[in-house]
Every structure is written in structure tokens, then in C-alpha cells.
Design an enzyme around this catalytic site. Structure first.
Site, PDB file in Angstrom:
ATOM      1  N   GLU A 214       0.813  -1.209   0.000  1.00 53.25           N
ATOM      2  CA  GLU A 214       0.000   0.000   0.000  1.00 53.25           C
ATOM      3  C   GLU A 214       0.852   1.267   0.000  1.00 53.25           C
ATOM      4  O   GLU A 214       0.531   2.249  -0.626  1.00 53.25           O
ATOM      5  CB  GLU A 214      -0.922   0.009   1.228  1.00 53.25           C
ATOM      6  CG  GLU A 214      -2.122  -0.900   1.087  1.00 53.25           C
ATOM      7  CD  GLU A 214      -3.089  -0.426   0.019  1.00 53.25           C
ATOM      8  OE1 GLU A 214      -3.700   0.652   0.188  1.00 53.25           O
ATOM      9  OE2 GLU A 214      -3.244  -1.120  -0.988  1.00 53.25           O
ATOM     10  N   ASP A 236     -14.436  -5.497 -16.728  1.00 54.80           N
ATOM     11  CA  ASP A 236     -14.784  -4.975 -15.410  1.00 54.80           C
ATOM     12  C   ASP A 236     -13.942  -3.751 -15.062  1.00 54.80           C
ATOM     13  O   ASP A 236     -14.423  -2.824 -14.406  1.00 54.80           O
ATOM     14  CB  ASP A 236     -14.595  -6.057 -14.350  1.00 54.80           C
ATOM     15  CG  ASP A 236     -15.101  -5.623 -12.987  1.00 54.80           C
ATOM     16  OD1 ASP A 236     -16.284  -5.252 -12.878  1.00 54.80           O
ATOM     17  OD2 ASP A 236     -14.300  -5.623 -12.023  1.00 54.80           O
TER      18      ASP A 236
END
Length: 304
Positions: A214, A236
Site C-alpha cells: 500500500e 470490469d
């Protein structure tokens, strides 16, 4: 009569021998001339500064359509027999501008042939421009065959995403490269997830739990979307960006240029990747991948 016949035969053989000897001598002389004669050097593009052509072409392109910097370089090089030494930024900008036209109130792209004709190049110069274009495209990318093949393999899916959702092919491919390490990530192999899209509350399909980075030096576990096929992942991805209001607000769909779309993705928080100083780096990472691999040329192809 016999001596006369013999003499006639001897003369025939002498003449034949002389002719054969002369032919051999001519052949040897011709071979020697070809060996020692200076060969005419093939015209090739010289002194090409890719950075200048990319930068100026991007400047002229934004925020309209993506002009091909390789086509601009080839058109610029042709009347100079391939030698680009001393080419000014003004020269490059002038040629790049030839590739833009107004059509139906919006910007469109002229074809390579249209630009050559607009500049009144003669047949020889046109042929040189096309030759130089092939040379530039072959030598200007930094990737190897494996990477080229990977890009070609996903190129059509990226173009289809652009046609349906307005996400530039260069952006889509760069995201894949960055998120999957050229298609080799565990998330890709286990879940056909090519974009690192997480399984948020809106996701009703299958999911997998994977480790992810992250921040600069912090890894966490998170849930990601699982897809049956690669195509499902691409579809998607386009829908995820188009239907998520924060990407619209960030201006992702207000531009036809990869630098602006990369910045919009970063602004909208697609990735939180940072450098050691805490600066967001996602837009730069995408742009660097696009430039290194000439992915903006796919944008130009799709926008035509």
C-alpha cells in the site's frame, strides 16, 4: 584435304579458347570491381532524439488526439535524408501540427499519407519517410521480444476497452504492466485480475485474499476480485472506472491524452503508491512505462 580439315578444327578451338578466356577475364574484372568498389551506404535515420519528439508531440496533442511521434520524426527526417541533427523544437512542432485537423467541431487525426501529400513531398521523399518510419518504430522501444509479444497479446482487449469506456489503450496496457509485472503476478495467475481491483462492498462475485504493498515499505493483506478470464478483467476494469463517480470528477474522461488520464487516475486514488518522501508516483510510473514502450502509438492507432 585432311590437312585443311585439321587446320580448320585447330582454328575453331583457338577461337573458342580465346572467347572463353575473354569471358573469364571479364568475369574476374567485374568481380574485382564489385569487391573493391565502395558500396553505397543505405540511408538511415541519424541523430534522433526521442525525448524531444515525444515531448513536443505530446504538447501539440494535448488534450485532443494522440499524434504519433514516430510519424512526426519520419516526416521531419525525410527531406533531410534521415539526418536529424540541428532539428529545432519549432520544426518538430510545425510538422506535428500537420497531423491535427478539425472535423465536426472537434479535433481529428490526419493520416501519415495525408500529411506527406499536404507537405507536397515528391515520390522519392514520400518513400524515404515510409522507410524511416519503419526504422524508427523498430529501434525506439526499450523492451525485448517477450515484452513486445505481451503487449501485442493484450492490445486488442485494450483497444476494445477504449472504444467502450474511453480509457486510452496506453493507460490500460501500462496499468497491466505495472500491476502484474508483465502478467506474472500471483494475483493474475490465481484470479485473472490484471488491474489490482479490490473486492469492495459493491462486488458480488468471487474474491481472493492476497498481500499487497500500500505504501513505500508497508505490505498488507486485502481481498481482490476474481475473474474467470482475462477478458472479464478488462471489461470490469473499464466499467469500474466509468461507473465510479470519483474518476469522472477527477477528469479521467475529459481528455484524449495519456498524461492527463494518468494524473486523473492518481488524483482519484486508483493507487496509493508513494516514493520515500511520501510523494504520489502512480501517474509518473504509468507515463514512464508508456513512453519506454511507445504505447502512445496504440492510442494514435485507436483514435484514427
Amino acid at each position: 584435304m585432311r590437312p585443311y580439315v585439321t587446320k580448320k578444327k585447330n582454328n575453331f578451338f583457338k577461337i573458342a579458347f580465346l572467347l572463353i578466356s575473354a569471358a573469364i577475364a571479364i568475369g574476374i574484372i567485374s568481380l574485382a570491381i564489385n569487391i573493391f568498389k565502395p558500396k553505397k551506404e543505405e540511408l538511415r535515420v541519424k541523430n534522433l532524439n526521442k525525448g524531444i519528439f515525444v515531448r513536443i508531440t505530446d504538447y501539440v496533442s494535448k488534450p485532443h488526439k494522440q499524434i504519433s511521434w514516430t510519424e512526426v520524426a519520419a516526416v521531419t527526417a525525410a527531406p533531410k535524408n534521415g539526418d536529424l541533427e540541428g532539428i529545432s523544437e519549432a520544426d518538430v512542432e510545425k510538422v506535428a501540427g500537420k497531423f491535427l485537423k478539425t472535423k465536426g467541431g472537434s479535433e481529428a487525426l490526419n493520416s501519415f499519407d495525408d500529411v506527406l501529400s499536404d507537405l507536397n513531398y515528391d515520390d522519392k521523399t514520400k518513400a524515404l519517410a515510409k522507410k524511416f518510419l519503419g526504422q524508427i518504430e523498430k529501434t525506439s522501444a526499450v523492451n525485448g521480444d517477450e515484452h513486445i509479444n505481451f503487449i501485442q497479446d493484450i492490445k486488442e482487449d485494450a483497444i476494445n476497452t477504449y472504444k467502450k469506456y474511453d480509457i486510452l489503450p496506453s493507460i490500460t496496457i501500462a496499468q497491466v504492466i505495472l500491476e502484474t509485472g508483465w502478467g506474472k503476478s500471483n494475483l493474475t495467475s490465481k484470479a485473472n485480475n490484471y488491474f489490482g481491483i479490490k473486492a469492495d462492498k459493491a462486488w458480488k462475485g468471487k474474491k481472493v485474499t492476497m498481500e499487497t504493498k500500500e505504501f513505500h515499505d508497508k505490505e498488507i493483506k486485502d481481498e481482490f476480485r476474481y475473474y474467470e478470464t482475462r477478458l472479464d478483467s478488462f471489461i470490469d476494469h473499464g466499467a469500474f472506472l466509468r461507473n465510479n463517480e470519483r474518476y469522472t470528477k477527477a477528469g479521467l474522461f475529459n481528455t484524449g491524452h495519456y498524461i492527463d488520464q494518468a494524473k486523473a487516475l492518481e488524483k482519484a486514488g486508483y493507487s496509493t503508491v508513494q516514493d520515500q518522501a511520501g510523494n504520489k508516483t502512480y501517474a509518473k510510473l504509468l507515463s514512464d512505462i508508456i513512453i519506454d514502450n511507445n504505447l502512445m502509438l496504440i492510442d494514435s492507432e485507436a483514435q484514427r
